[in-house]
Design an enzyme around this catalytic site. Structure first.
Site, PDB file in Angstrom:
ATOM      1  N   ASP A  49      27.669  50.623  19.329  1.00  0.00           N
ATOM      2  CA  ASP A  49      27.138  49.357  19.824  1.00  0.00           C
ATOM      3  C   ASP A  49      27.146  48.332  18.688  1.00  0.00           C
ATOM      4  OD1 ASP A  49      25.964  47.486  21.435  1.00  0.00           O
ATOM      5  OD2 ASP A  49      24.102  48.572  21.764  1.00  0.00           O
ATOM      6  N   ASP A  50      27.934  47.277  18.836  1.00  0.00           N
ATOM      7  CA  ASP A  50      27.994  46.181  17.857  1.00  0.00           C
ATOM      8  C   ASP A  50      28.675  46.577  16.540  1.00  0.00           C
ATOM      9  OD1 ASP A  50      26.512  44.835  19.745  1.00  0.00           O
ATOM     10  OD2 ASP A  50      25.012  44.077  18.359  1.00  0.00           O
ATOM     11  N   CYS A  89      27.713  43.021  25.258  1.00  0.00           N
ATOM     12  CA  CYS A  89      27.473  44.395  25.716  1.00  0.00           C
ATOM     13  C   CYS A  89      27.727  44.606  27.207  1.00  0.00           C
ATOM     14  CB  CYS A  89      26.035  44.804  25.405  1.00  0.00           C
ATOM     15  SG  CYS A  89      25.574  44.668  23.665  1.00  0.00           S
ATOM     16  N   LYS A 148      23.003  54.522  25.932  1.00  0.00           N
ATOM     17  CA  LYS A 148      22.785  53.189  26.505  1.00  0.00           C
ATOM     18  C   LYS A 148      23.568  53.016  27.811  1.00  0.00           C
ATOM     19  CE  LYS A 148      23.935  48.362  25.376  1.00  0.00           C
ATOM     20  NZ  LYS A 148      24.172  47.402  24.293  1.00  0.00           N
ATOM     21  N   HIS A 150      22.742  49.749  30.306  1.00  0.00           N
ATOM     22  CA  HIS A 150      22.787  48.273  30.319  1.00  0.00           C
ATOM     23  C   HIS A 150      23.660  47.721  31.435  1.00  0.00           C
ATOM     24  CE1 HIS A 150      22.437  44.477  27.543  1.00  0.00           C
ATOM     25  NE2 HIS A 150      21.625  44.448  28.590  1.00  0.00           N
ATOM     26  N   HIS A 304      23.147  48.636  16.832  1.00  0.00           N
ATOM     27  CA  HIS A 304      22.525  47.419  17.352  1.00  0.00           C
ATOM     28  C   HIS A 304      21.173  47.207  16.662  1.00  0.00           C
ATOM     29  CE1 HIS A 304      20.989  44.508  20.262  1.00  0.00           C
ATOM     30  NE2 HIS A 304      22.155  44.515  20.894  1.00  0.00           N
ATOM     31  N   ASP A 356      31.839  48.586  21.511  1.00  0.00           N
ATOM     32  CA  ASP A 356      31.916  47.742  22.714  1.00  0.00           C
ATOM     33  C   ASP A 356      32.445  46.336  22.417  1.00  0.00           C
ATOM     34  OD1 ASP A 356      29.615  47.049  21.327  1.00  0.00           O
ATOM     35  OD2 ASP A 356      28.290  47.099  23.080  1.00  0.00           O
ATOM     36  N   HIS A 357      32.355  45.889  21.178  1.00  0.00           N
ATOM     37  CA  HIS A 357      32.893  44.586  20.768  1.00  0.00           C
ATOM     38  C   HIS A 357      32.727  44.480  19.263  1.00  0.00           C
ATOM     39  CE1 HIS A 357      28.680  43.536  20.627  1.00  0.00           C
ATOM     40  NE2 HIS A 357      28.560  43.769  21.916  1.00  0.00           N
TER      41      HIS A 357
END
Length: 594
Positions: A49-50, A89, A148, A150, A304, A356-357
């Protein structure tokens, strides 16, 4: 003995031969079916994540220690142009799960919110969307999600779970239905809709001050107002305060929760032990399902903010708290990979690692940077066009099937994972909708030289920010920018003070003519081309425009999941353990018993 008698004896022999052939045929068909089942790999998908692409050793970082992910790349294949379908996200993950741009399911910004804000909202991944988990479940796979989600929880009631993972093809879920935010840590400043929260608090203070002024004027005889009016105004101010504080005043309790399947197990969650619980759950899932094909999606909470890191890793990296969190994430990945090996599944497991990015450039506090490094690429999280916001790690391993140590420089997308795992699992992608992803199997196995993508379109919310054209004849990789964010302060490379850069409005610059870059020669996007510098300038823009028009003909309106009506917190939708609003529980059950 005459001919008639000889023919009479031959008949039983012929019948016996027929039965032998039929038995052999059935045996071959049965063994072929068993071989087909045996060839179905287990599928392990790990998403950070991130995480910035420049945070990993295998992507050029020589100051952060990521030995486990680096080993995964050495034993497998590494993609250098792997791209998220969205720079935030919720939309990125919906595209990953469905193989479709997030706006096709309404999971994208609707002139405001760009990601889900509450567990108690009604927006989320629509029930009519098909995830890779649903298709593999139909193919006999055990399907698990740890970490996660979301993608929403409920639609109309607290327990309808219309957006829940178990309603989207997963048969087991343990993790956060929401995402980590600063509000999960009582010592951090608020994050969820912080600007709206600040405005509401300001309005409350102004209104309260006004009522207090009137009351004092009444007491001192300066104003002739009935006390009923003063009390009525005070009641209205109190009701206004309660109406918003019931949600914003308890963000940690409403959003920072853990669920096992349909049940809330921790509310609020205990951050310090979450990493251990997630690892325990992932390992347990592998052990429980090692004798059948399984899909396990490990959706990590790392890296994150608020960067919850255990004492074992605090202060151990060269890059502060963020670096500590990255190195802990790598350890978690290593433990999961070790569980695969210890259960004898390494050679029968298709393993994938990504983010994710891009890294979050604006995340920082008085101690320094709290977000990732995107290497040589410009931009970061929230930026739909610049490479730093969408270029992510892409690592695949399947020993004995995929060649080790190979590096692929072709443009690929997170959306490609959907058709890839569906094909590996023996399923078929839906034919009743647009699927934007393309199977990576030919590219990974070496039977195709180029990616199936000639064009890729990069959105920020519902706005097209950029498009790329992979001209396979010349080998050139063109990138056209129609909008770019305005960095603050100017030249900073990010939008500091805003959380993330906006997609539209005064915070972006619209380019006419568009900016043109040649990524094959300028991957950092620092030298925009002009007709004087590039003879093919007009031809490239015309070709990309033609492809864009074809792409736009595939678009159709869908209900927006991020509308204000879907985003706002609704108490009757809030997941709760206990009696609402007294939601509180701490359960530390053994995941092996689940």
């Amino acid at each position: 003995m005459g001919p008639r008698a000889r023919r009479g004896r031959a008949a039983p022999a012929a019948r016996d031969s027929w039965w032998v052939l039929l038995s052999l045929s059935l045996l071959l068909r049965t063994s072929g079916f068993q071989a087909a089942n045996a060839s179905k790999p287990n599928i392990l998908l790990i998403m950070a994540d991130d995480l910035g692409i420049g945070d990993l050793g295998c992507y050029g970082n020589n100051t952060l220690r990521t030995p486990n992910i680096d080993r995964l790349a050495e034993e497998g294949m590494r993609l250098t142009q792997h791209l998220a379908a969205a720079p935030l996200c919720t939309p990125s993950r919906s595209s990953f799960l469905t193989g479709r741009h997030s706006f096709r399911s309404g999971m994208e910004a609707h002139d405001g919110y760009r990601a889900l804000q509450w567990n108690g909202g009604s927006g989320g991944l629509p029930e009519n969307e098909t995830t890779f988990a649903r298709i593999l479940q139909q193919q006999g796979y055990a399907t698990g999600l740890i970490g996660k989600w979301h993608q929403g929880v409920n639609c109309e009631s607290r327990n309808d779970h219309c957006h829940h993972p178990l309603n989207h093809g997963f048969d087991y879920f343990y993790g956060m239905p929401f995402t980590l935010v600063n509000d999960c840590d009582p010592g951090r400043p608020p994050e969820v809709d912080a600007s709206t929260r600040a405005r509401l608090w300001f309005y409350t203070q102004v209104a309260a001050l006004g009522v207090l002024t009137v009351a004092l004027g009444k007491i001192w005889g300066l104003i002739s107002v009935p006390w009923k009016a003063v009390l009525g105004a005070a009641s209205l101010v109190f009701l206004f305060f309660v109406s918003w504080y019931a949600s914003f005043g308890f963000v940690r309790r409403w959003n920072c929760i853990l669920m096992r399947n349909h049940d809330v197990t921790e509310q609020p969650m205990v951050l310090e032990r979450t990493a251990r619980l997630m690892l325990q759950e992932a390992v347990s899932y592998i052990e429980r399902n090692k004798h059948r094909p399984f899909l396990l999606f490990v959706s990590l909470l790392h890296v994150h903010i608020p960067l919850v890191t255990t004492k074992q890793f605090l202060g151990k990296s060269q890059h502060g708290l963020y670096g500590d969190n990255v190195e802990e994430m790598d350890w978690l990945v290593g433990e999961i990979l070790q569980a695969i090996e210890e259960n004898g599944l390494k050679n029968t497991t298709f393993t994938y690692f990504t983010s994710d990015h891009g890294g979050h450039l604006e995340a920082r506090d008085e101690r320094g940077q709290l977000g990732g490094w995107n290497g040589i690429f410009r931009g970061g999280k929230g930026m739909g066009g610049w490479e730093g916001g969408i270029r992510v790690p892409g690592i695949f391993r399947w020993p004995g099937v995929l060649p080790a140590g190979r590096v692929i420089h072709e443009p690929t997308s997170l959306m490609d994972v959907f058709p890839t795992v569906v094909e590996l699992g023996g399923g078929h992608v839906p034919q009743d909708r647009v699927i934007d992803g393309r199977s990576l199997v030919p590219l990974l196995q070496g039977t195709a030289e180029h990616s199936a993508h000639e064009f890729l379109f990069h959105y920020c919310g519902k706005y097209l920010h950029a498009a790329r054209w992979h001209d396979k004849d010349s080998g050139r990789l063109w990138k056209v920018h129609y909008m770019t964010p305005r960095f603050h302060p100017k030249g900073a490379g990010a939008c500091h003070g805003q959380g993330v850069c906006p997609c539209s409005g005064v915070g972006v610059t619209q380019h006419s003519p568009p900016l043109l870059f040649d990524l094959s020669r300028d991957p950092s996007e620092t030298r925009p081309l002009s007709p004087g510098l590039e003879p093919r300038y007009h031809a490239v823009l015309a070709r990309v425009h033609e492809a864009l028009e074809q792409h736009r003909r595939t678009l159709s309106p869908v209900p927006p999941q991020f509308s204000v009506g879907n985003i706002v917190w609704k108490p009757w939708l809030q997941p709760c353990c206990g009696t609402f609003p007294l939601c509180a529980c701490t359960q530390d059950g053994d995941p092996s018993e689940a």
